[in-house]
Every structure is written in C-alpha cells, then in structure tokens.
Design a protein around this motif. Structure first.
Motif, PDB file in Angstrom:
ATOM      1  N   LEU A   1       0.838  -1.198   0.000  1.00 52.42           N
ATOM      2  CA  LEU A   1       0.000   0.000   0.000  1.00 52.42           C
ATOM      3  C   LEU A   1       0.876   1.253   0.000  1.00 52.42           C
ATOM      4  O   LEU A   1       0.560   2.242  -0.682  1.00 52.42           O
ATOM      5  N   ARG A   2       1.981   1.222   0.725  1.00 55.24           N
ATOM      6  CA  ARG A   2       2.910   2.355   0.734  1.00 55.24           C
ATOM      7  C   ARG A   2       3.536   2.552  -0.652  1.00 55.24           C
ATOM      8  O   ARG A   2       3.820   3.677  -1.064  1.00 55.24           O
ATOM      9  N   LEU A   3       3.768   1.440  -1.363  1.00 56.47           N
ATOM     10  CA  LEU A   3       4.272   1.541  -2.731  1.00 56.47           C
ATOM     11  C   LEU A   3       3.258   2.253  -3.615  1.00 56.47           C
ATOM     12  O   LEU A   3       3.610   3.137  -4.409  1.00 56.47           O
ATOM     13  N   PHE A   4       1.991   1.896  -3.475  1.00 51.12           N
ATOM     14  CA  PHE A   4       0.943   2.566  -4.236  1.00 51.12           C
ATOM     15  C   PHE A   4       0.884   4.052  -3.885  1.00 51.12           C
ATOM     16  O   PHE A   4       0.694   4.896  -4.754  1.00 51.12           O
ATOM     17  N   GLU A   5       1.033   4.360  -2.593  1.00 47.24           N
ATOM     18  CA  GLU A   5       1.029   5.762  -2.171  1.00 47.24           C
ATOM     19  C   GLU A   5       2.193   6.532  -2.793  1.00 47.24           C
ATOM     20  O   GLU A   5       2.026   7.681  -3.222  1.00 47.24           O
ATOM     21  N   ALA A   6       3.374   5.912  -2.808  1.00 47.83           N
ATOM     22  CA  ALA A   6       4.544   6.582  -3.388  1.00 47.83           C
ATOM     23  C   ALA A   6       4.315   6.866  -4.867  1.00 47.83           C
ATOM     24  O   ALA A   6       4.621   7.954  -5.360  1.00 47.83           O
ATOM     25  N   LEU A   7       3.765   5.894  -5.576  1.00 52.71           N
ATOM     26  CA  LEU A   7       3.438   6.092  -6.988  1.00 52.71           C
ATOM     27  C   LEU A   7       2.396   7.193  -7.142  1.00 52.71           C
ATOM     28  O   LEU A   7       2.479   8.037  -8.044  1.00 52.71           O
TER      29      LEU A   7
END
Length: 239
Positions: free
Chosen positions: A184-190
């Motif tokens: 989910l943090r990866l999605f947020e970073a993107l």
C-alpha cells in the motif's frame, strides 16, 4: 467551472449488462483526477470487478459515456485502444503472469513493450523486485512461486512503468498484513508522483491507512456518492 475539467477519467450514467441479463452496473457516474487515490469497496457481487474492467478498457459499457485522457473511449477506433491501455497499470486477482518468463522478465515486460533500451531496464527492475522483497527470486518462474510471491511480481510489473492510472483488484489478498501495508505504501509513493490509483478491496482496515483517499462504494451495481465527492477534485491533487 465544469466538474470534469482537468479530470483523467469521467463516467456519466454508465450501465453494463452481459448478454440479456439484468444490468450489473447501473447509472454509474464519477470523475477521477490526476494524483488522487481511491478505494473501491462493496460486497461480493456488487460489481467491483465489472467496474474495473471498464476502467482498464477490457470491456465497453452497454450505455452511458466514458472519457479517459480526454478521449471518448466509446466511439474511438479499436486500433487506438492498445496505446491507451499502455497508460494504465493493472493488478489482477489471478495475476496473469507469463509462466515461461522469470520474475525479472515479467516485471521488465511493460518497459520492453514501450521500447525502453535494455541498458535502462536492469536497475529499475532490480530495484522494484527488491522493494517487494523478491530480489532473491528474480530468476524464478511463476509456477515455482507462492501465491503471495506471484502477487508481488504482478504488482511490480504494474507499477514499473509509472502508469498514469493504476487499477488494482484485491492487490493485498494473497500477502500477510505486513506486506499488505508495504505494498500500500508503494501505491502511495506512486500516487505522490502523479499516478491516479484505484484499489478494489474488501479489507476495510486498509481504508484507514490512506487518510486522504476517497471511497467509492458499490451496492448492487450502483455507486453511492451522497455528498457528490466523486464528481469534484479532492483537496490534494498533483498539478
């Protein structure tokens, strides 16, 4: 000002039925904006997967209007669809990895399709596999991976080319809670880089992990938007 001005996706009174069955989506209207984060929720059978198919251009609606990237996708010529689809990253429940390719080559596929030189592929793919905890499985093929590992490869493949829209169908369904938060943090970073993110999930705990997200709730094929929030830009927006 027109509510849809500056939008990346616009649905107006969209309906979808398969064959002669009743509509699985009815009068669905919403607008997505660049750099915004959306969760799509609803009970099993509410129409979430059907809505996602419309978003990643795998299905055309039975009625209504859909505009993406400023283009009417209902009337556009079919030969233009592949170019539009390359601007959309997708994470499917059934992964859809290429079994005869390694994890590395599966993740590299969108870059190669887009014509990125091989010299510019190795580092970003290696970094992405490291981020999802699979650097040690870069040469493994999908049939030898666990369900959770396949899911992480699928997510890495979806985000490697920094798509303008990311559509994810239950992306954390096959990983443990710690990895779910990491993804989910990866999605947020993107998302912070400008990608519009739409995550379909039945895990209501995830909704609280992205405070600035908007919630799209489907119930029996209808989108509930009592405040009209899904028609106007959210407070935080890129651009």
């Amino acid at each position: 000002m027109n509510a849809a001005e500056g939008s990346i996706v616009q649905f107006d009174n969209v309906g979808l039925r398969y064959g002669t069955d009743r509509e699985v989506l009815s009068d669905v209207s919403f607008t997505l904006y660049p750099g915004s984060f959306y969760f799509l929720t609803g009970a099993s059978g509410a129409g979430k997967t059907s809505l996602l198919k419309l978003l990643y251009l795998a299905q055309r609606p039975s009625r209504g209007m859909i505009r993406m990237f400023g283009t009417d996708v209902i009337t556009m010529r079919r030969e233009r669809l592949p170019a539009l689809r390359r601007r959309i990253g997708t994470v499917f429940q059934d992964f859809r990895l290429v079994d005869h390719l390694s994890s590395f080559d599966n993740v590299a596929l969108p870059l190669r399709v887009s014509g990125v030189p091989e010299s510019d592929i190795e580092k970003p793919v290696a970094d992405m596999l490291d981020w999802v905890g699979l650097s040690h499985r870069s040469e493994a093929r999908p049939p030898t991976l666990s369900g959770g590992e396949q899911q992480r490869v699928a997510i890495a493949r979806a985000v490697i080319a920094r798509p303008e829209i990311l559509v994810a169908d239950e992306p954390t369904g096959n990983v443990d809670p710690d990895m779910a938060i990491k993804l989910l943090r990866l999605f947020e970073a993107l998302n912070r880089l400008g990608t519009t993110v739409v995550v379909a999930t039945h895990d209501l705990h995830l909704l609280k992990k992205v405070p600035e997200s908007l919630i799209m709730r489907l119930d029996k094929g209808r989108l509930h938007d009592p405040t009209g929030a899904l028609r106007y830009p959210p407070r935080r927006q890129v651009g």
